[in-house]
Write an enzyme that holds these catalytic residues in place. Structure first.
Site, PDB file in Angstrom:
ATOM      1  N   GLN A  27       8.157  -2.545  -4.107  1.00 38.25           N
ATOM      2  CA  GLN A  27       9.210  -3.302  -3.420  1.00 38.25           C
ATOM      3  C   GLN A  27       8.799  -4.749  -3.164  1.00 38.25           C
ATOM      4  OE1 GLN A  27      12.451  -2.654  -2.398  1.00 38.25           O
ATOM      5  NE2 GLN A  27      12.273  -0.811  -3.622  1.00 38.25           N
ATOM      6  N   SER A  50      -7.309  -9.019  -3.193  1.00 39.06           N
ATOM      7  CA  SER A  50      -6.211  -8.184  -3.691  1.00 39.06           C
ATOM      8  C   SER A  50      -6.091  -8.279  -5.210  1.00 39.06           C
ATOM      9  CB  SER A  50      -4.891  -8.642  -3.065  1.00 39.06           C
ATOM     10  OG  SER A  50      -3.831  -8.051  -3.760  1.00 39.06           O
ATOM     11  N   SER A  52      -3.508  -7.900  -6.728  1.00 37.38           N
ATOM     12  CA  SER A  52      -2.151  -8.400  -7.031  1.00 37.38           C
ATOM     13  C   SER A  52      -2.050  -9.924  -6.952  1.00 37.38           C
ATOM     14  CB  SER A  52      -1.143  -7.801  -6.041  1.00 37.38           C
ATOM     15  OG  SER A  52      -1.234  -6.410  -6.032  1.00 37.38           O
ATOM     16  N   HIS A 106      11.804   1.002   4.969  1.00 32.06           N
ATOM     17  CA  HIS A 106      11.873   2.444   5.229  1.00 32.06           C
ATOM     18  C   HIS A 106      11.616   2.627   6.724  1.00 32.06           C
ATOM     19  CE1 HIS A 106      11.666   6.706   4.752  1.00 32.06           C
ATOM     20  NE2 HIS A 106      10.354   6.797   4.868  1.00 32.06           N
ATOM     21  N   GLU A 225      16.369  20.358 -24.056  1.00 31.64           N
ATOM     22  CA  GLU A 225      17.408  21.030 -23.266  1.00 31.64           C
ATOM     23  C   GLU A 225      17.212  20.813 -21.767  1.00 31.64           C
ATOM     24  OE1 GLU A 225      20.118  22.364 -24.093  1.00 31.64           O
ATOM     25  OE2 GLU A 225      19.894  22.579 -26.239  1.00 31.64           O
TER      26      GLU A 225
HETATM   27  N1  LIG Z   1       8.724   2.435  -4.033  1.00 32.95           N
HETATM   28  C1  LIG Z   1       9.992   2.080  -3.890  1.00 32.95           C
HETATM   29  O1  LIG Z   1      10.658   1.749  -4.844  1.00 32.95           O
HETATM   30  C2  LIG Z   1      10.644   2.047  -2.539  1.00 32.95           C
HETATM   31  C3  LIG Z   1      12.049   2.165  -2.442  1.00 32.95           C
HETATM   32  C4  LIG Z   1      12.656   1.969  -1.198  1.00 32.95           C
HETATM   33  C5  LIG Z   1      11.854   1.706  -0.085  1.00 32.95           C
HETATM   34  N2  LIG Z   1      10.491   1.646  -0.217  1.00 32.95           N
HETATM   35  C6  LIG Z   1       9.693   1.325   0.950  1.00 32.95           C
HETATM   36  O2  LIG Z   1       9.107   0.032   0.721  1.00 32.95           O
HETATM   37  C7  LIG Z   1       7.841  -0.034   1.377  1.00 32.95           C
HETATM   38  C8  LIG Z   1       6.775  -0.405   0.350  1.00 32.95           C
HETATM   39  O3  LIG Z   1       6.688   0.669  -0.578  1.00 32.95           O
HETATM   40  P1  LIG Z   1       6.107   0.424  -2.044  1.00 32.95           P
HETATM   41  O4  LIG Z   1       6.352   1.660  -2.829  1.00 32.95           O
HETATM   42  O5  LIG Z   1       6.595  -0.901  -2.572  1.00 32.95           O
HETATM   43  O6  LIG Z   1       4.558   0.294  -1.709  1.00 32.95           O
HETATM   44  P2  LIG Z   1       3.385   0.101  -2.728  1.00 32.95           P
HETATM   45  O7  LIG Z   1       3.883  -0.298  -4.069  1.00 32.95           O
HETATM   46  O8  LIG Z   1       2.482   1.285  -2.665  1.00 32.95           O
HETATM   47  O9  LIG Z   1       2.630  -1.139  -2.035  1.00 32.95           O
HETATM   48  C9  LIG Z   1       1.546  -1.680  -2.631  1.00 32.95           C
HETATM   49  C10 LIG Z   1       1.214  -3.006  -1.953  1.00 32.95           C
HETATM   50  O10 LIG Z   1       0.733  -2.745  -0.630  1.00 32.95           O
HETATM   51  C11 LIG Z   1      -0.519  -3.371  -0.479  1.00 32.95           C
HETATM   52  N3  LIG Z   1      -1.414  -2.628   0.400  1.00 32.95           N
HETATM   53  C12 LIG Z   1      -1.882  -1.353   0.231  1.00 32.95           C
HETATM   54  N4  LIG Z   1      -2.710  -1.025   1.225  1.00 32.95           N
HETATM   55  C13 LIG Z   1      -2.797  -2.124   2.026  1.00 32.95           C
HETATM   56  C14 LIG Z   1      -3.514  -2.417   3.206  1.00 32.95           C
HETATM   57  N5  LIG Z   1      -4.314  -1.502   3.776  1.00 32.95           N
HETATM   58  N6  LIG Z   1      -3.353  -3.633   3.771  1.00 32.95           N
HETATM   59  C15 LIG Z   1      -2.538  -4.556   3.206  1.00 32.95           C
HETATM   60  N7  LIG Z   1      -1.837  -4.346   2.073  1.00 32.95           N
HETATM   61  C16 LIG Z   1      -1.970  -3.139   1.502  1.00 32.95           C
HETATM   62  C17 LIG Z   1      -1.104  -3.396  -1.881  1.00 32.95           C
HETATM   63  O11 LIG Z   1      -2.095  -4.377  -1.883  1.00 32.95           O
HETATM   64  P3  LIG Z   1      -2.945  -4.750  -3.199  1.00 32.95           P
HETATM   65  O12 LIG Z   1      -1.974  -5.494  -4.048  1.00 32.95           O
HETATM   66  O13 LIG Z   1      -4.015  -5.602  -2.629  1.00 32.95           O
HETATM   67  O14 LIG Z   1      -3.416  -3.448  -3.788  1.00 32.95           O
HETATM   68  C18 LIG Z   1       0.127  -3.719  -2.717  1.00 32.95           C
HETATM   69  O15 LIG Z   1       0.366  -5.112  -2.774  1.00 32.95           O
HETATM   70  C19 LIG Z   1       7.622   1.339   2.002  1.00 32.95           C
HETATM   71  O16 LIG Z   1       8.079   1.267   3.329  1.00 32.95           O
HETATM   72  C20 LIG Z   1       8.515   2.249   1.177  1.00 32.95           C
HETATM   73  O17 LIG Z   1       8.931   3.429   1.852  1.00 32.95           O
HETATM   74  C21 LIG Z   1       9.872   1.801  -1.416  1.00 32.95           C
END
Ligand SMILES: NC(=O)c1ccc[n+]([C@@H]2O[C@H](COP(=O)([O-])OP(=O)(O)OC[C@H]3O[C@@H](n4cnc5c(N)ncnc54)[C@H](OP(=O)(O)O)[C@@H]3O)[C@@H](O)[C@H]2O)c1
Length: 321
Positions: A27, A50, A52, A106, A225
């Site tokens: 996201q 990071s 990213s 979320h 299928e």
């Molecule tokens: N996935 C979806 O499509 C989706 C859909 C609707 C809502 N949401 C909501 O959107 C939010 C984000 O979800 P997501 O799926 O996008 O998450 P995600 O892809 O797992 O997030 C990854 C990002 O979070 C950073 N991160 C991980 N651990 C961290 C820490 N301890 N401190 C600081 N940054 C950290 C990572 O940093 P690095 O880059 O440094 O590794 C990366 O940039 C959640 O609330 C989720 O429920 C997600």
């Protein structure tokens, strides 16, 4: 239920405001790129070292440490994994300016009180109903993805205006913003993930595939299928609804569905689905998610390995080669 659309929303609550997006994952990447293309003053906040950082900078975005990104930001969007949002909030709270807005996609961290925001903050939800990749591609095509919005705290009196302007800037208001609450969004989303589309549907596909293969059907045919047709039914339901989908298929398929479907998804299955909802509502699932993260995700790691080894995956690879 009213859908709020782009032309109903005043974008000015974000004009001249600085938005910090924390996280550049699924996201975070999509929302940052959409905000940037909507002309919002944006900084992406990332943890030290990071992986990213290069991707965010390579997309032309400003990048800063979590603390620096939050300092001076008017809006801070929390887009890291849900299970770490509590610790992330504790880290950034001292840097949040008084009266800033704190956004979520979320409801879990707020609904289950893993975060108790400072009382001077506005706290809002804009939860796109789909993955970040689709949020970004829809925006780039001039379209949008439906989102839920909600307010948890309205300290300044502007929380709703900021939430709607945010939903507009990431393109969701092109499709529509639907009002909800943190609790409703969280429970419905977790229930669906566990018991319906993301939890039960793949299990049904795998079970169907396994049963046909056990019965002597070639694995590629069983795959086509049981798995390959999913996209077709999803598109039919999206465009015509469940009744329209039934009308669009042959009498043979329709009778098969009418006789077979309710026998598979019977009262026993509904009882299990209610158990999943209870687990969500009681907070047991949210606790399990936090415990899983604290133990470095053993369940998720082993489930991913098992999924890659499934016979259905080998059939998919064989069809692709
Ligand atoms: N996935 C979806 O499509 C989706 C859909 C609707 C809502 N949401 C909501 O959107 C939010 C984000 O979800 P997501 O799926 O996008 O998450 P995600 O892809 O797992 O997030 C990854 C990002 O979070 C950073 N991160 C991980 N651990 C961290 C820490 N301890 N401190 C600081 N940054 C950290 C990572 O940093 P690095 O880059 O440094 O590794 C990366 O940039 C959640 O609330 C989720 O429920 C997600």
């Amino acid at each position: 239920m009213d859908l709020i659309r782009e032309h109903d929303i005043d974008p000015s609550p974000l004009a001249g405001k600085r938005v910090a997006v924390l996280g550049f994952g699924n996201q975070g990447r999509a929302q940052s790129l959409n905000l940037n293309d909507s002309g919002i003053d944006l900084v992406v906040g990332l943890r030290d070292n990071s992986p990213s950082e290069n991707a965010a900078r390579g997309s032309g975005l400003e990048v800063a440490s979590l603390e620096d990104a939050v300092t001076g930001a008017d809006v801070v969007m929390m887009l890291a994994p849900d299970e770490i949002l509590g610790s992330l909030y504790r880290k950034i709270e001292p840097h949040l300016r008084e009266g800033a807005a704190l956004g979520f996609s979320h409801g879990l961290a707020i609904h289950f009180k893993q975060i108790q925001p400072r009382p001077d903050l506005d706290v809002y939800l804009v939860a796109p109903k789909g993955p970040g990749t689709a949020l970004r591609s829809l925006y780039s095509e001039g379209k949008g993805m439906l989102a839920l919005w909600a307010i948890d705290q309205d300290a300044t009196g502007n929380a709703k205006d900021i939430a709607l302007a945010y939903g507009r800037a990431i393109g969701c208001a092109r499709a529509g913003l639907m009002q909800s609450s943190f609790g409703e969004e969280c429970e419905a989303d977790l229930f669906n993930e566990g018991a319906v589309v993301w939890g039960a549907v793949p299990e049904i596909l795998v079970a169907g595939f396994d049963i046909l293969v056990e019965a002597g059907v070639a694995s590629e045919i069983a795959y086509m299928e049981c798995v390959g047709e999913l996209k077709l039914i999803a598109e039919l339901i999206e465009t015509r609804g469940i009744a329209g989908m039934r009308e669009a298929i042959s009498n043979t398929a329709e009778l098969g569905a009418v006789l077979g479907g309710p026998r598979v998804v019977d009262d026993h299955v509904r009882k299990r689905m209610r158990e999943v909802l209870d687990e969500v509502r009681s907070g047991r699932f949210a606790k399990a998610l936090r415990d899983e993260a604290a133990r470095d995700y053993p369940l998720l790691r082993s489930a991913r390995m098992r999924a890659r080894a499934l016979a259905v995956e080998q059939a998919r690879l064989s069809l692709e080669s």
